[in-house]
Design a protein around this motif. Sequence first.
Motif, short mmCIF file in Angstrom:
data_model
loop_
_atom_site.label_atom_id
_atom_site.label_comp_id
_atom_site.label_asym_id
_atom_site.label_seq_id
_atom_site.Cartn_x
_atom_site.Cartn_y
_atom_site.Cartn_z
N HIS A 631 2.43 -8.63 1.09
CA HIS A 631 2.66 -7.55 1.46
C HIS A 631 1.55 -6.46 0.71
O HIS A 631 1.31 -6.84 -0.60
N PRO A 632 0.90 -5.62 1.29
CA PRO A 632 -0.17 -4.75 0.53
C PRO A 632 0.59 -4.06 -0.79
O PRO A 632 -0.05 -4.12 -1.89
N CYS A 666 6.36 2.05 9.07
CA CYS A 666 6.38 1.52 7.71
C CYS A 666 6.45 2.54 6.66
O CYS A 666 5.50 3.26 6.74
N HIS A 669 3.13 3.39 4.53
CA HIS A 669 1.76 3.61 5.09
C HIS A 669 0.85 4.67 4.61
O HIS A 669 -0.02 4.59 4.63
N CYS A 672 -0.88 2.88 2.07
CA CYS A 672 -1.32 1.41 2.19
C CYS A 672 -2.79 1.77 2.54
O CYS A 672 -3.15 2.19 3.74
N LEU A 674 -4.01 -0.78 4.21
CA LEU A 674 -4.49 -1.71 5.21
C LEU A 674 -3.77 -0.53 6.44
O LEU A 674 -3.59 -1.42 7.87
N CYS A 679 1.53 1.22 12.15
CA CYS A 679 2.50 1.23 11.05
C CYS A 679 3.10 2.67 11.00
O CYS A 679 4.04 2.97 10.25
N CYS A 696 5.47 -6.61 7.27
CA CYS A 696 4.05 -5.94 7.30
C CYS A 696 3.30 -6.17 8.78
O CYS A 696 3.16 -7.36 9.01
N TRP A 697 2.70 -5.08 9.21
CA TRP A 697 1.92 -5.48 10.64
C TRP A 697 0.87 -6.04 10.33
O TRP A 697 0.66 -6.97 11.29
S1 SF4 Z 1 2.90 -2.39 7.88
FE1 SF4 Z 1 1.05 -1.35 7.87
S2 SF4 Z 1 1.30 0.34 6.31
FE2 SF4 Z 1 2.96 -1.05 6.22
S3 SF4 Z 1 2.17 -2.35 4.46
FE3 SF4 Z 1 1.68 -3.48 6.53
S4 SF4 Z 1 -0.45 -2.64 6.93
FE4 SF4 Z 1 0.50 -1.27 5.36
#
Ligand code: SF4
Lengths: 724, 342
Positions: A631-632, A666, A669, A672, A674, A679, A696-697
């Motif tokens: 996860h980021p 999310c 987001h 994030c 990414l 998200c 996480c997408w």
């Molecule tokens: S779902 Fe999207 S916003 Fe959430 S952590 Fe993953 S990449 Fe980042």
Amino acid sequence: MTTGAVVQEQRDEPGLAAGPRALGPGRARGVRHLVAPLLSARGLPRWLLWTGLALTSLFVVLAVFAPLVSPYGFNQYMAHGARFPQQAGPSAAHWFGTTVQSEDVLSRVIYGARTSIEVVVLAVCFSLVIGVPLGLVSGYFGGWVDRGLVLVNDSVFAFPYLLLAIVIAFLLQGSVGGGVVTAAIAITVVYVPQYFRVVRSTVLSVREEPYVEAARALGARPRTVIRRYVFANVVQSVPVVASLNAADAILTLAGLSFLGIGMDPSAAAEWGYDVSRGIADAQAGYWWTGLFPGLAIILLVTGLTLVGEGLNDSLNPVLRRPAHRRPLLPAPEVPGAGAGSLAHEGLTSAGPGLSLPDAGLALQGGAGAVGLEQAGPGQVDGRGAASPVIAVSGLRAWYGTERGPVRAVDGVSFQVAEGETLGLVGESGCGKSTLGRALLGLLPEGTSCDGEIRFGGRDLLAASAAEMRAMRGPALGLIFQEPMTRLDPLMRVSEHFAEALKAHEPDISEQEVRERSLEALGSVGIPPTRFTNYPHEFSGGMRQRVMIALALVLRPRFIVADEPTTALDVLVEAQILELLSQLRARTGAGLLLITHNLGIVAESCDRVAVMYGGRIVEQGPVRDVFAHPQHPYTEALLGSTISLSTRTLRSIPGAPPDLHQPPPGCRFHPRCPLAMEVCRALSPPLVSRQGHSVECWARTPPGTVPPGQDARLLIESGSVADEA
Amino acid sequence: MASTSGSLRRYLLTRLALVVPMVFILLTMVFVLLRVAPGNPIVAALGGHLSPSQLAARERAAGYDKPLVVQYGEYLRQVFTGHFGTTLTDQRPVTQVIAQNGAATLELTVAAMLVALAVGIPLGMLAGRLRDTWVDAGARGFGIVIYAAPVFFLGLLAQLVFGTYLGWLPTSSQASVLVQATLQPHTNILLLDAMIDGQWGDIPNLLAHLVMPAVTLGLVISGVVVRLVRVNVIQAMKGDYIEAARARGLRERDVVVRHAFKNALVPIVTVTGLQAALLLSGAVLTEETFNWPGIGNELIYYLENRDYIAVQGIITVFALAVVAISLLIDFINAWVDPRVRY
Ligand code: SF4
Ligand SMILES: Nc1ncnc2c1ncn2[C@@H]1O[C@H](COP(=O)(O)OP(=O)(O)O)[C@@H](O)[C@H]1O
Ligand SMILES: [Mg+2]
């Protein structure tokens, strides 16, 4: 004195120092704050306030319009050439009867209101004019000025106020004469110290407010700071004191007149004086001459007190009642209602998601797991063979607040096996403590929970309050963050142990209490000689050991340790952690170790769960997660931690979401790097492989993200980072 | 534990040392009030009755023409040697007024305080525990209204109901004339004197006289106690150790009684001490209402008779009583709260 009482409450409690909570500069607009409590007060405070205002204004109106309202003058004993009857009972002509001098009692009561209000208004104004500046000076300059003024004020304050007023009125009678002004001055001297105290403590507490310190740090001159910020706060606390003081002043004036000091009875009607004359009348059966003025005093003083108490209730954070409305929990976000039902290799079994409807619905409703193993990564990792002590699934815990629900824990699933330590990490405000308390059924009133907590073959969320109580201690233990305040200061350590043991084993012998307590204390390295000490005789680290022993003596099978070492220094921290891991190994209890220190996780935990915005966004074996964060947010956490030392997580740009209104999709987001279009719209599905799961997408198998939804959201994350 | 008792002694000595400035400030305050403020007691007392030259002679006789510093020294000397002089009105030594009538006041105030605590603590605890229920509303309502009632008005109602109407209780003085005549003054506290001499038969009479004034004054003060206890209970219920006690699975009743109530009562000691001002002020009015031969009653008598020597002595004693009470509170605190002893 009432106000004395209120002031004292404030002085005893540093947290309460200014009574009403200090206001930030943005809201520092005096007059609006005078009326704000009237409008914002709710429930009982509102009722108090309005009743008080009604009573008070009744008397103010009587006082102001006395000549119009009153049937006769206060010392008028005849009208239209006829003398009024003497000591006549209440009748149509004289509603409240007449006195021995044939005066109309109703008229005396009405004019008495006028006298009281005049004296009190004067006295309150005098006291304000003297007390407020003195308090400002004292609080602002501090040092010797302050100490001297405080000593003098305390002495005046401690002196029996009526005596002081008596002597002053007596002395002034000679020079000033016995009128409204004399009485007002006598009362003023009595009440100055109270304004002084309130204003001084307001100044002191405002000085310590972060925004004032900040303003000072930025170079604002102290005087400007005080003038700008103190004013708003003083304006807020003075009405409380003033209305309570006015109530006291009425009583003091009545007391003075009752004793025949201060007011000249021929100059004005005064209630206290009338009551004193009424005593003789009453014994002869003429009850009305004393009764009505006495009732008038009670009503007006009650009215003023209600105003003060109502204001205090709605301004004072300690007295303000928390909202107790439980939030309604909507249907949980359905697992599997993700963007399509996609399978890919590595996914072991079909979850419920596969049977759920199409992407169209999911786009509104949120997302779910994409093909899944059995929820509960604990089972698949190395130690997964051990049976779980506790298995949580879909747990939600929402606080009811005035602003609406706070979604502190919002759909969380995990397991802890016997003898296993699960680390729970995340920034402050992510819901870690809420989760820990939810497991023990310790959330405050007005919190809604659902989901499932499997423990010992039953669902804890379905257990009754009494059943939960019986389980806390012997089955479920909790170790808190701040050891300093968690022991009752008035009880010896030995009494804490005896109390806990007897609560769960009523038949236990004194002998056994002692043996087991000493054994538990011994296991945390506290010698028996300290058994009968009071909590304050221990250092922080020692106290945390006592707390641990106190949890262990009941032999729980599952323990939540909520940042048990945050308040301690590094050396002690290492000792406590070592202790916890030894004890866990020996007793086989499962441990949920909440921390925001990744170093601790690396050293002490088997698995780790990363929490963000009320959800567990990633969990798995520690080595796996640390080596290959998915996860980021986890990546950012690890990046912010230099060599897994004791750094906190502050270096991630932005702040955790406000769980009152978490971002859609999310929750990470806005921060994030990414983040994609999807998200922002949909919660990411859970993807797990070999006991390592992530929401996480960006980690979903190719094709999971709905077409056209994979564009990057660069701007947004940038803007949040800038804000921070 | 030796070190604990050592630190206790140190604590008490510190408190004693802090009392010194308080005594001086209070005495100075009394002095300033009576001598420096416009209109000295002689002018206040005799202003209309004597010619200016006679007034000046009186002032000279009383030493009021000397420099203030000298007068101040004189006054302090009087206080510390216990020579308060003799009253002008009835030639009683002021110390005797203090001993005899002071004892009556002590008896009344202690009894009233017991009533106030007995009524106020349970009500306040109930209100704090059952916060925002009708019990709370009722207890708070009681506290506010009873405090709003002037003690002399309550006394008047009580006299009417229990004295005049029902005839259950005497409405005035400290004992019947007969009882008063037979008691030997050992302590001047009549109840104690009766016990010392084993005159048990007199005690009902003494109690009957004490009940109404003590309950009247006690009820008024209980109004404040209710409110303070309530706030303290609410505050104590938020204590960290309360949550910790719940986390050990204690019964809610035990959590409340053993932890919340006990901790809520510690500040009550201090706050009760602060109510001394209220108690003594109320005592003056109560004594006047019930013709109780206390020192407040005497004060009013001497004020009416413009007897400034007596007034100065009595006011000084009140100032010293305030200090004594605050010391007493510190001692009780040290005994109740282990943290203080530390
Ligand atoms: S779902 Fe999207 S916003 Fe959430 S952590 Fe993953 S990449 Fe980042
Ligand atoms: N008693 C409460 N009432 C309302 N909101 C609360 C309460 N306690 C905590 N919160 C809110 O719930 C969120 C999670 O808090 P908490 O569980 O303490 O997080 P953490 O332990 O991770 O710092 C925060 O936004 C916090 O403001
Ligand atoms: Mg926390």
